[in-house]
Design a protein around this motif. Structure first.
Motif, PDB file in Angstrom:
ATOM      1  N   LEU A 126       0.582   4.469  -2.440  1.00  0.00           N
ATOM      2  CA  LEU A 126       0.245   5.787  -1.888  1.00  0.00           C
ATOM      3  C   LEU A 126       1.341   6.806  -2.146  1.00  0.00           C
ATOM      4  N   MET A 164      -1.709  13.609   3.280  1.00  0.00           N
ATOM      5  CA  MET A 164      -1.315  13.168   4.627  1.00  0.00           C
ATOM      6  C   MET A 164      -0.424  14.180   5.346  1.00  0.00           C
ATOM      7  N   LYS A 165      -0.697  15.427   5.139  1.00  0.00           N
ATOM      8  CA  LYS A 165       0.105  16.462   5.794  1.00  0.00           C
ATOM      9  C   LYS A 165      -0.606  17.029   7.019  1.00  0.00           C
ATOM     10  N   ILE A 217       1.512  -3.891   4.398  1.00  0.00           N
ATOM     11  CA  ILE A 217       0.280  -4.476   3.866  1.00  0.00           C
ATOM     12  C   ILE A 217       0.425  -4.508   2.352  1.00  0.00           C
ATOM     13  N   VAL A 267       2.772   0.814   8.934  1.00  0.00           N
ATOM     14  CA  VAL A 267       1.500   0.227   8.521  1.00  0.00           C
ATOM     15  C   VAL A 267       1.469   0.008   7.008  1.00  0.00           C
ATOM     16  N   VAL A 268       1.648   1.067   6.270  1.00  0.00           N
ATOM     17  CA  VAL A 268       1.431   0.967   4.817  1.00  0.00           C
ATOM     18  C   VAL A 268       2.499   0.142   4.094  1.00  0.00           C
ATOM     19  N   LEU A 323       4.600  10.527   2.158  1.00  0.00           N
ATOM     20  CA  LEU A 323       3.676  10.245   3.256  1.00  0.00           C
ATOM     21  C   LEU A 323       4.117  10.904   4.554  1.00  0.00           C
ATOM     22  N   VAL A 342       0.300   7.071  18.354  1.00  0.00           N
ATOM     23  CA  VAL A 342       1.433   7.980  18.516  1.00  0.00           C
ATOM     24  C   VAL A 342       0.989   9.277  19.187  1.00  0.00           C
ATOM     25  N   VAL A 361       0.845  -1.191   0.000  1.00  0.00           N
ATOM     26  CA  VAL A 361       0.000   0.000   0.000  1.00  0.00           C
ATOM     27  C   VAL A 361       0.885   1.248   0.000  1.00  0.00           C
ATOM     28  N   LEU A 384       5.586   9.768  14.247  1.00  0.00           N
ATOM     29  CA  LEU A 384       4.333   9.618  13.519  1.00  0.00           C
ATOM     30  C   LEU A 384       4.597   9.073  12.110  1.00  0.00           C
ATOM     31  N   ALA A 427       5.371   5.453  12.237  1.00  0.00           N
ATOM     32  CA  ALA A 427       4.172   4.649  12.495  1.00  0.00           C
ATOM     33  C   ALA A 427       3.351   4.474  11.216  1.00  0.00           C
ATOM     34  N   ILE A 428       3.243   5.533  10.459  1.00  0.00           N
ATOM     35  CA  ILE A 428       2.499   5.490   9.196  1.00  0.00           C
ATOM     36  C   ILE A 428       3.176   4.511   8.227  1.00  0.00           C
ATOM     37  N   LYS A 431      -6.377   0.431  10.422  1.00  0.00           N
ATOM     38  CA  LYS A 431      -5.085   0.120  11.023  1.00  0.00           C
ATOM     39  C   LYS A 431      -4.202   1.369  11.033  1.00  0.00           C
ATOM     40  N   LEU A 432      -4.259   2.096   9.936  1.00  0.00           N
ATOM     41  CA  LEU A 432      -3.475   3.324   9.837  1.00  0.00           C
ATOM     42  C   LEU A 432      -3.954   4.351  10.861  1.00  0.00           C
ATOM     43  N   LYS A 443      -5.435   3.788  13.665  1.00  0.00           N
ATOM     44  CA  LYS A 443      -5.043   3.344  14.998  1.00  0.00           C
ATOM     45  C   LYS A 443      -3.578   3.687  15.262  1.00  0.00           C
ATOM     46  N   ALA A 444      -2.747   3.463  14.259  1.00  0.00           N
ATOM     47  CA  ALA A 444      -1.317   3.733  14.416  1.00  0.00           C
ATOM     48  C   ALA A 444      -1.069   5.218  14.665  1.00  0.00           C
ATOM     49  N   ILE A 445      -1.815   6.046  13.951  1.00  0.00           N
ATOM     50  CA  ILE A 445      -1.679   7.499  14.122  1.00  0.00           C
ATOM     51  C   ILE A 445      -2.098   7.900  15.535  1.00  0.00           C
ATOM     52  N   VAL A 462      -7.323  -1.449   6.111  1.00  0.00           N
ATOM     53  CA  VAL A 462      -6.046  -0.750   5.962  1.00  0.00           C
ATOM     54  C   VAL A 462      -6.114   0.612   6.628  1.00  0.00           C
ATOM     55  N   ILE A 484      -8.393  -6.179  13.570  1.00  0.00           N
ATOM     56  CA  ILE A 484      -7.644  -4.945  13.780  1.00  0.00           C
ATOM     57  C   ILE A 484      -6.913  -5.077  15.121  1.00  0.00           C
TER      58      ILE A 484
END
Lengths: 141, 141
Positions: free
Chosen positions: A80, B1-2, A126, A122-123, A87, B122, A76, A115, A118-119, B114-115, B117-119, B111, A141
């Motif tokens: 992205l 994603m900013k 997957i 995840v991406v 990202l 943090v 992913v 942060l 962490a992003i 999960k993202l 949750k990760a955000i 997806v 989840i």
DNA sequence: CCTATATCATATAAGATTGCTATGAATTAA
DNA sequence: TTAATTCATAGCAATCTTATATGATATAGG
């Protein structure tokens, strides 16, 4: 902190190509019908994917698209980054290109770095195959 | 994603108030000078923080701002949600308000969940106190 | 009461981004 | 030749971002 439709549609597009891979080309018309998206918008999005070599296109009648590699080879994150750009939640956590003059005594940068990590965690972990294999009602989840 | 400047400046603002807390009011003029930001822009941002009760304001000469509570009581998440709005990377992963018609057979939603949750993991686990205590050159990622 | 220093409340605006739609050219199988 | 495709650009309304501008209101101190 939003992912744009471009990025989300790109993922759905790749998943659709993976799900409907019969060896034959898959036309955007079919993808658009299944995903309920505009062909014209998808054309713009898939251009990015073909130019990067993620997807192989064939022109003309019976033309269409196929994944260049197996679904498990595409994360992913790859998709992205291609469609959304970086990202990173703030520019200063990546390359020195956007070097911030306050960087050295910035006490908040560690927050954004954490942060960002962490992003990515995840991406980048997957794949399209994971999404395909994940049924709609049995995900964890 | 900013994360926008608004959110980032809000965090810096809160950190500045924590760092410069002597019991007296801290004026935006001083914050702006230290952080190299415009007073007028900071005014708009701090309005959100005062209206939510995170910061207490005092008008008039010798007026200014103070944190309503101790720095350890404010997470980065609280501040970002206030200034950025939701931190969900896509609308459909949160409240049913933005209910997507495809939600039930959407195979990509896990997806984004999960993202999300990760955000949250943090930003909800770093407080202003953490940032203040974190020296610029001894942080660990 | 006066003045300097603050916050508070709105309005304005240029520029970028988002999320498309539109037009038409080029390619190819049948 | 035709129908089905991809490919290449252009255009555009709406929204968001990132501020700046103007001026009102409140208050401490002289």
């Amino acid at each position: 902190m939003k992912i744009s439709t471009k990025g989300r549609y790109a993922v759905r597009l790749m998943v659709d190509l993976a799900q409907n891979n019969t060896g034959a080309n898959v036309s955007l018309k079919d993808v658009a019908k299944r995903q309920d998206l505009s062909v014209k918008y998808l054309e713009q999005i898939i251009t990015l994917l073909t130019k990067s070599g993620y997807v192989i296109s064939t022109r003309g009648a019976n033309g269409g698209y196929r994944l260049a590699q197996k679904p498990e080879n595409y994360t992913v994150g790859m998709i992205l980054r291609l469609t959304e750009g970086s990202l990173a939640p703030v520019a200063c956590v990546e390359s020195d290109v956007n070097m911030c003059p306050r960087k050295d005594d910035c006490c908040t940068i560690f927050v954004w770095k954490k942060l960002y990590k962490a992003i990515c965690d995840v991406v980048d972990n997957i794949t399209i195959a994971d999404i395909v294999n994940m049924g709609a009602d049995n995900y964890i989840i």
